[in-house]
Design a protein around this motif. Structure first.
Motif, PDB file in Angstrom:
ATOM      1  N   THR A 131     -11.820   2.409   0.575  1.00  0.00           N
ATOM      2  CA  THR A 131     -10.340   2.233   1.009  1.00  0.00           C
ATOM      3  C   THR A 131     -10.213   0.787   1.522  1.00  0.00           C
ATOM      4  O   THR A 131      -9.322  -0.050   1.021  1.00  0.00           O
ATOM      5  CB  THR A 131      -9.803   3.338   1.701  1.00  0.00           C
ATOM      6  N   VAL A 132     -10.935   0.548   2.769  1.00  0.00           N
ATOM      7  CA  VAL A 132     -10.623  -0.867   3.117  1.00  0.00           C
ATOM      8  C   VAL A 132     -10.976  -2.022   2.370  1.00  0.00           C
ATOM      9  O   VAL A 132     -10.347  -3.189   2.307  1.00  0.00           O
ATOM     10  CB  VAL A 132     -11.359  -0.609   4.610  1.00  0.00           C
ATOM     11  N   VAL A 146      -9.412   3.127  10.698  1.00  0.00           N
ATOM     12  CA  VAL A 146      -9.436   2.939   9.270  1.00  0.00           C
ATOM     13  C   VAL A 146      -7.877   2.764   9.070  1.00  0.00           C
ATOM     14  O   VAL A 146      -7.484   1.589   8.378  1.00  0.00           O
ATOM     15  CB  VAL A 146      -9.712   4.120   8.446  1.00  0.00           C
ATOM     16  N   SER A 147      -6.998   3.268   9.513  1.00  0.00           N
ATOM     17  CA  SER A 147      -5.546   3.463   9.410  1.00  0.00           C
ATOM     18  C   SER A 147      -5.064   2.183   9.640  1.00  0.00           C
ATOM     19  O   SER A 147      -4.382   1.442   9.157  1.00  0.00           O
ATOM     20  CB  SER A 147      -4.848   4.577   9.961  1.00  0.00           C
ATOM     21  N   LEU A 153       0.334  -0.475   0.549  1.00  0.00           N
ATOM     22  CA  LEU A 153      -0.836  -0.435   1.173  1.00  0.00           C
ATOM     23  C   LEU A 153      -0.419   0.080   2.787  1.00  0.00           C
ATOM     24  O   LEU A 153      -1.046   0.948   3.301  1.00  0.00           O
ATOM     25  CB  LEU A 153      -1.473  -1.765   1.359  1.00  0.00           C
ATOM     26  N   CYS A 170       1.310  -4.928  -1.098  1.00  0.00           N
ATOM     27  CA  CYS A 170       0.849  -4.841   0.342  1.00  0.00           C
ATOM     28  C   CYS A 170       1.708  -3.751   1.122  1.00  0.00           C
ATOM     29  O   CYS A 170       1.272  -3.304   2.041  1.00  0.00           O
ATOM     30  CB  CYS A 170       0.907  -5.898   0.766  1.00  0.00           C
ATOM     31  N   ASN A 172       0.754   3.596   2.778  1.00  0.00           N
ATOM     32  CA  ASN A 172      -0.505   4.549   2.938  1.00  0.00           C
ATOM     33  C   ASN A 172      -1.198   4.687   4.051  1.00  0.00           C
ATOM     34  O   ASN A 172      -1.666   5.707   4.502  1.00  0.00           O
ATOM     35  CB  ASN A 172      -1.324   4.210   1.721  1.00  0.00           C
ATOM     36  N   ALA A 173      -1.370   3.471   4.963  1.00  0.00           N
ATOM     37  CA  ALA A 173      -1.969   3.470   6.213  1.00  0.00           C
ATOM     38  C   ALA A 173      -1.313   4.527   7.249  1.00  0.00           C
ATOM     39  O   ALA A 173      -1.923   5.385   7.746  1.00  0.00           O
ATOM     40  CB  ALA A 173      -2.059   1.938   6.768  1.00  0.00           C
ATOM     41  N   GLY A 183      -8.519  -2.536  -0.331  1.00  0.00           N
ATOM     42  CA  GLY A 183      -7.314  -2.923   0.235  1.00  0.00           C
ATOM     43  C   GLY A 183      -7.437  -4.428   0.533  1.00  0.00           C
ATOM     44  O   GLY A 183      -6.542  -5.078   0.376  1.00  0.00           O
ATOM     45  N   MET A 216      -8.339   6.981  -0.750  1.00  0.00           N
ATOM     46  CA  MET A 216      -7.557   7.612   0.338  1.00  0.00           C
ATOM     47  C   MET A 216      -7.142   9.075  -0.012  1.00  0.00           C
ATOM     48  O   MET A 216      -7.166  10.011   0.873  1.00  0.00           O
ATOM     49  CB  MET A 216      -6.284   6.792   0.422  1.00  0.00           C
ATOM     50  N   SER A 227      -7.886   1.991  -4.180  1.00  0.00           N
ATOM     51  CA  SER A 227      -7.669   2.261  -2.962  1.00  0.00           C
ATOM     52  C   SER A 227      -7.130   3.428  -2.523  1.00  0.00           C
ATOM     53  O   SER A 227      -7.281   4.186  -1.604  1.00  0.00           O
ATOM     54  CB  SER A 227      -6.835   0.776  -2.191  1.00  0.00           C
ATOM     55  N   LEU A 255      -6.157  -0.925   7.652  1.00  0.00           N
ATOM     56  CA  LEU A 255      -5.575  -0.896   6.341  1.00  0.00           C
ATOM     57  C   LEU A 255      -4.179  -1.405   6.619  1.00  0.00           C
ATOM     58  O   LEU A 255      -3.439  -2.360   5.746  1.00  0.00           O
ATOM     59  CB  LEU A 255      -5.253   0.530   5.668  1.00  0.00           C
TER      60      LEU A 255
END
Lengths: 162, 101
Positions: free
Chosen positions: A13-14, B11-12, B38, B35, B41-42, A17, A40, A36, B15
Protein backbone atom coordinates in the motif's frame (compact mmCIF):
# COMPACT_ATOMS: atom_id res chain seq x y z
CA UNK A 1 1.00 -16.13 9.03
CA UNK A 2 -1.44 -13.24 9.07
CA UNK A 3 1.30 -11.08 10.63
CA UNK A 4 3.42 -11.49 7.53
CA UNK A 5 0.35 -10.77 5.41
CA UNK A 6 -0.12 -7.50 7.27
CA UNK A 7 3.43 -6.40 6.57
CA UNK A 8 3.22 -7.45 2.91
CA UNK A 9 -0.04 -5.58 2.36
CA UNK A 10 1.12 -2.52 4.31
CA UNK A 11 4.36 -2.31 2.34
CA UNK A 12 2.48 -2.72 -0.95
CA UNK A 13 0.00 0.00 0.00
CA UNK A 14 2.68 2.48 1.02
CA UNK A 15 5.05 1.79 -1.90
CA UNK A 16 2.28 2.02 -4.48
CA UNK A 17 1.04 5.20 -2.80
CA UNK A 18 4.54 6.67 -3.13
CA UNK A 19 4.72 5.61 -6.78
CA UNK A 20 1.41 7.41 -7.43
CA UNK A 21 3.01 10.75 -6.64
CA UNK A 22 6.43 9.95 -8.13
CA UNK A 23 5.24 8.86 -11.57
CA UNK A 24 5.21 11.50 -14.28
CA UNK A 25 2.64 9.77 -16.43
CA UNK A 26 -0.94 10.07 -15.08
CA UNK A 27 -1.90 6.64 -16.45
CA UNK A 28 0.88 4.98 -14.43
CA UNK A 29 -0.25 6.96 -11.39
CA UNK A 30 -3.78 5.67 -11.81
CA UNK A 31 -2.56 2.08 -12.15
CA UNK A 32 -0.50 2.33 -8.98
CA UNK A 33 -3.48 3.87 -7.21
CA UNK A 34 -5.48 0.77 -8.19
CA UNK A 35 -2.77 -1.45 -6.72
CA UNK A 36 -2.62 0.62 -3.53
CA UNK A 37 -6.40 0.46 -3.11
CA UNK A 38 -6.50 -3.29 -3.75
CA UNK A 39 -3.84 -3.98 -1.14
CA UNK A 40 -5.74 -1.76 1.27
CA UNK A 41 -8.71 -4.05 0.70
CA UNK A 42 -6.37 -6.83 1.86
CA UNK A 43 -5.71 -4.86 5.04
CA UNK A 44 -9.49 -4.56 5.53
CA UNK A 45 -9.79 -8.34 5.28
CA UNK A 46 -7.09 -8.72 7.92
CA UNK A 47 -9.18 -6.40 10.12
CA UNK A 48 -12.22 -8.67 9.58
CA UNK A 49 -14.07 -5.97 7.65
CA UNK A 50 -15.09 -8.29 4.83
CA UNK A 51 -17.98 -6.26 3.47
CA UNK A 52 -15.91 -3.09 3.32
CA UNK A 53 -13.11 -4.94 1.54
CA UNK A 54 -15.56 -6.05 -1.14
CA UNK A 55 -17.00 -2.55 -1.43
CA UNK A 56 -13.51 -1.10 -1.64
CA UNK A 57 -12.61 -3.34 -4.56
CA UNK A 58 -15.94 -2.87 -6.33
CA UNK A 59 -16.38 0.87 -5.90
CA UNK A 60 -12.84 2.21 -5.73
CA UNK A 61 -10.75 -0.18 -7.79
CA UNK A 62 -13.66 -0.78 -10.14
CA UNK A 63 -15.89 2.21 -10.71
CA UNK A 64 -13.83 5.18 -9.56
CA UNK A 65 -10.61 4.14 -11.25
CA UNK A 66 -12.38 3.33 -14.52
CA UNK A 67 -13.76 6.87 -14.38
CA UNK A 68 -10.26 8.22 -13.79
CA UNK A 69 -8.83 6.25 -16.70
CA UNK A 70 -11.63 7.39 -18.99
CA UNK A 71 -10.94 11.03 -18.19
CA UNK A 72 -7.15 10.62 -18.49
CA UNK A 73 -7.55 9.09 -21.92
CA UNK A 74 -10.17 11.67 -22.91
CA UNK A 75 -7.87 14.59 -22.14
CA UNK A 76 -4.55 14.82 -23.86
CA UNK A 77 -2.12 14.86 -20.94
CA UNK A 78 1.19 14.19 -22.62
CA UNK A 79 2.44 17.66 -21.83
CA UNK A 80 2.96 16.73 -18.20
CA UNK A 81 6.15 14.81 -18.94
CA UNK A 82 8.04 17.85 -20.10
CA UNK A 83 7.46 20.08 -17.10
CA UNK A 84 9.86 20.25 -14.21
CA UNK A 85 8.98 20.14 -10.54
CA UNK A 86 9.06 23.51 -8.89
CA UNK A 87 11.87 23.54 -6.29
CA UNK A 88 10.18 25.97 -3.92
CA UNK A 89 6.99 23.93 -3.98
CA UNK A 90 8.93 20.72 -3.32
CA UNK A 91 10.81 22.17 -0.34
CA UNK A 92 7.74 23.70 1.31
CA UNK A 93 5.73 20.57 0.59
CA UNK A 94 8.26 18.23 2.17
CA UNK A 95 8.67 20.55 5.16
CA UNK A 96 4.95 20.80 5.88
CA UNK A 97 4.44 17.06 5.37
CA UNK A 98 7.34 16.32 7.73
CA UNK A 99 5.75 18.61 10.31
CA UNK A 100 2.36 16.91 10.08
CA UNK A 101 4.03 13.49 10.12
CA UNK A 102 5.78 14.42 13.35
CA UNK A 103 2.45 15.47 14.83
CA UNK A 104 0.97 12.07 13.83
CA UNK A 105 3.91 10.21 15.32
CA UNK A 106 3.78 12.04 18.63
CA UNK A 107 0.02 11.68 18.97
CA UNK A 108 0.16 7.93 18.22
CA UNK A 109 2.99 7.46 20.72
CA UNK A 110 1.42 9.45 23.54
CA UNK A 111 -2.15 8.19 23.35
CA UNK A 112 -3.16 5.10 25.30
CA UNK A 113 -4.59 2.76 22.68
CA UNK A 114 -6.80 -0.29 23.18
CA UNK A 115 -4.79 -3.43 22.67
CA UNK A 116 -7.15 -6.37 23.00
CA UNK A 117 -8.59 -7.63 19.73
CA UNK A 118 -12.35 -7.53 19.79
CA UNK A 119 -14.67 -10.11 18.29
CA UNK A 120 -16.67 -7.78 16.08
CA UNK A 121 -16.97 -9.15 12.58
CA UNK A 122 -17.79 -6.70 9.82
CA UNK A 123 -19.81 -9.07 7.68
CA UNK A 124 -22.80 -8.12 5.59
CA UNK A 125 -25.53 -9.23 7.99
CA UNK A 126 -24.31 -7.21 10.96
CA UNK A 127 -23.51 -4.11 8.93
CA UNK A 128 -26.82 -4.31 7.09
CA UNK A 129 -28.77 -4.54 10.34
CA UNK A 130 -26.93 -1.53 11.72
CA UNK A 131 -27.34 0.38 8.48
CA UNK A 132 -31.10 -0.10 8.27
CA UNK A 133 -31.90 0.50 11.94
CA UNK A 134 -29.64 3.08 13.54
CA UNK A 135 -28.37 4.72 10.39
CA UNK A 136 -31.43 4.66 8.16
CA UNK A 137 -31.74 8.46 7.95
CA UNK A 138 -28.11 9.07 6.84
CA UNK A 139 -28.56 6.21 4.39
CA UNK A 140 -31.56 7.89 2.77
CA UNK A 141 -29.81 11.25 2.72
CA UNK A 142 -26.89 9.56 1.00
CA UNK A 143 -29.15 8.24 -1.72
CA UNK A 144 -30.43 11.78 -2.31
CA UNK A 145 -26.81 12.96 -2.47
CA UNK A 146 -26.07 10.37 -5.15
CA UNK A 147 -29.10 11.52 -7.14
CA UNK A 148 -27.98 15.15 -6.88
CA UNK A 149 -24.46 14.21 -7.98
CA UNK A 150 -25.85 12.31 -10.97
CA UNK A 151 -28.00 15.24 -12.09
CA UNK A 152 -25.09 17.62 -11.58
CA UNK A 153 -22.71 15.50 -13.62
CA UNK A 154 -25.18 15.24 -16.50
CA UNK A 155 -25.68 19.00 -16.43
CA UNK A 156 -21.94 19.66 -16.30
CA UNK A 157 -21.14 17.43 -19.24
CA UNK A 158 -23.69 19.00 -21.56
CA UNK A 159 -22.23 20.48 -24.68
CA UNK A 160 -23.27 24.11 -24.27
CA UNK A 161 -22.13 24.81 -20.74
CA UNK A 162 -22.94 28.40 -19.89
CA UNK B 1 0.62 -12.76 18.61
CA UNK B 2 -1.25 -10.13 16.67
CA UNK B 3 -0.53 -6.80 15.04
CA UNK B 4 -1.06 -3.90 17.46
CA UNK B 5 -3.25 -0.95 16.59
CA UNK B 6 -0.22 1.33 16.39
CA UNK B 7 1.03 -0.32 13.23
CA UNK B 8 -2.23 0.23 11.41
CA UNK B 9 -2.28 3.85 12.53
CA UNK B 10 1.33 4.34 11.38
CA UNK B 11 0.52 2.94 7.93
CA UNK B 12 -2.50 5.22 7.79
CA UNK B 13 -0.40 8.23 8.80
CA UNK B 14 2.25 7.48 6.19
CA UNK B 15 -0.39 7.16 3.49
CA UNK B 16 -2.06 10.42 4.52
CA UNK B 17 1.29 12.21 4.46
CA UNK B 18 2.05 10.83 1.00
CA UNK B 19 -1.32 12.04 -0.26
CA UNK B 20 -0.76 15.48 1.22
CA UNK B 21 2.71 15.64 -0.35
CA UNK B 22 1.19 14.79 -3.71
CA UNK B 23 -1.50 17.44 -3.39
CA UNK B 24 1.11 20.07 -2.57
CA UNK B 25 3.78 19.07 -5.08
CA UNK B 26 2.02 17.82 -8.19
CA UNK B 27 0.72 20.29 -10.75
CA UNK B 28 -1.69 18.08 -12.66
CA UNK B 29 -5.33 18.37 -11.60
CA UNK B 30 -6.01 14.68 -12.15
CA UNK B 31 -3.02 13.55 -10.11
CA UNK B 32 -4.03 15.96 -7.34
CA UNK B 33 -7.42 14.27 -7.40
CA UNK B 34 -5.83 10.83 -7.09
CA UNK B 35 -3.81 12.02 -4.11
CA UNK B 36 -7.04 13.22 -2.50
CA UNK B 37 -8.38 9.70 -2.91
CA UNK B 38 -5.24 8.39 -1.24
CA UNK B 39 -5.85 10.65 1.77
CA UNK B 40 -9.48 9.52 2.03
CA UNK B 41 -8.30 5.91 1.96
CA UNK B 42 -5.83 6.56 4.75
CA UNK B 43 -8.64 7.94 6.89
CA UNK B 44 -10.72 4.87 6.05
CA UNK B 45 -7.94 2.56 7.20
CA UNK B 46 -7.63 4.38 10.52
CA UNK B 47 -11.39 4.20 11.04
CA UNK B 48 -11.60 0.48 10.29
CA UNK B 49 -8.65 -0.30 12.56
CA UNK B 50 -10.16 1.72 15.40
CA UNK B 51 -13.51 0.05 14.89
CA UNK B 52 -11.89 -3.39 15.09
CA UNK B 53 -9.89 -2.69 18.21
CA UNK B 54 -12.71 -0.93 20.07
CA UNK B 55 -15.31 -3.63 19.34
CA UNK B 56 -17.60 -1.06 17.77
CA UNK B 57 -19.02 -1.31 14.27
CA UNK B 58 -20.00 2.34 13.91
CA UNK B 59 -16.59 3.10 12.42
CA UNK B 60 -17.23 0.68 9.58
CA UNK B 61 -20.60 2.33 8.85
CA UNK B 62 -18.74 5.64 8.71
CA UNK B 63 -16.28 4.16 6.20
CA UNK B 64 -19.19 2.93 4.09
CA UNK B 65 -20.60 6.46 3.99
CA UNK B 66 -17.18 7.91 3.19
CA UNK B 67 -16.74 5.57 0.23
CA UNK B 68 -20.15 6.54 -1.15
CA UNK B 69 -19.54 10.27 -0.74
CA UNK B 70 -16.09 9.89 -2.31
CA UNK B 71 -17.60 8.19 -5.34
CA UNK B 72 -20.10 11.04 -5.78
CA UNK B 73 -17.33 13.58 -5.27
CA UNK B 74 -15.09 11.94 -7.86
CA UNK B 75 -17.81 11.90 -10.49
CA UNK B 76 -18.67 15.58 -9.99
CA UNK B 77 -15.01 16.60 -9.83
CA UNK B 78 -14.06 14.75 -12.98
CA UNK B 79 -17.03 16.29 -14.80
CA UNK B 80 -15.78 19.71 -13.66
CA UNK B 81 -12.27 18.91 -14.93
CA UNK B 82 -13.62 17.81 -18.30
CA UNK B 83 -15.72 20.97 -18.58
CA UNK B 84 -12.69 23.07 -17.63
CA UNK B 85 -10.53 21.28 -20.18
CA UNK B 86 -13.10 21.91 -22.87
CA UNK B 87 -13.02 25.62 -22.15
CA UNK B 88 -9.31 26.20 -21.44
CA UNK B 89 -7.55 23.22 -23.07
CA UNK B 90 -5.48 22.53 -19.95
CA UNK B 91 -5.58 20.43 -16.79
CA UNK B 92 -2.59 22.14 -15.23
CA UNK B 93 -2.98 24.30 -12.14
CA UNK B 94 -0.23 26.70 -13.23
CA UNK B 95 -2.21 27.64 -16.33
CA UNK B 96 -5.34 28.47 -14.37
CA UNK B 97 -4.49 31.91 -13.05
CA UNK B 98 -7.58 33.88 -14.02
CA UNK B 99 -8.23 35.02 -10.45
CA UNK B 100 -4.62 35.91 -9.69
CA UNK B 101 -4.69 39.63 -10.54
Amino acid sequence: MSDYLFYIFAALTVICGALVIINKNPINSAMFLVLSIASMAGLFVLLHAFFLAAVQVLVYAGAVMVLFLFVIMLLDLKEEQRRKINTFGAVTGVASVAAIGYVFYQSIRNTPLPNAVAHSEGDTVVLGKLLFTDYVLPFEILSILLLVAMVGVILLSKKDLK
Amino acid sequence: MHIPLEHYLIVSGILFSLGLLGVIMRRNLLVIYMCLELMLNAANLALVAMSRFNDNLNGQIMVFFIITVAAAEVSVGLALIVALYRKRQTAHVEDLTTMKN
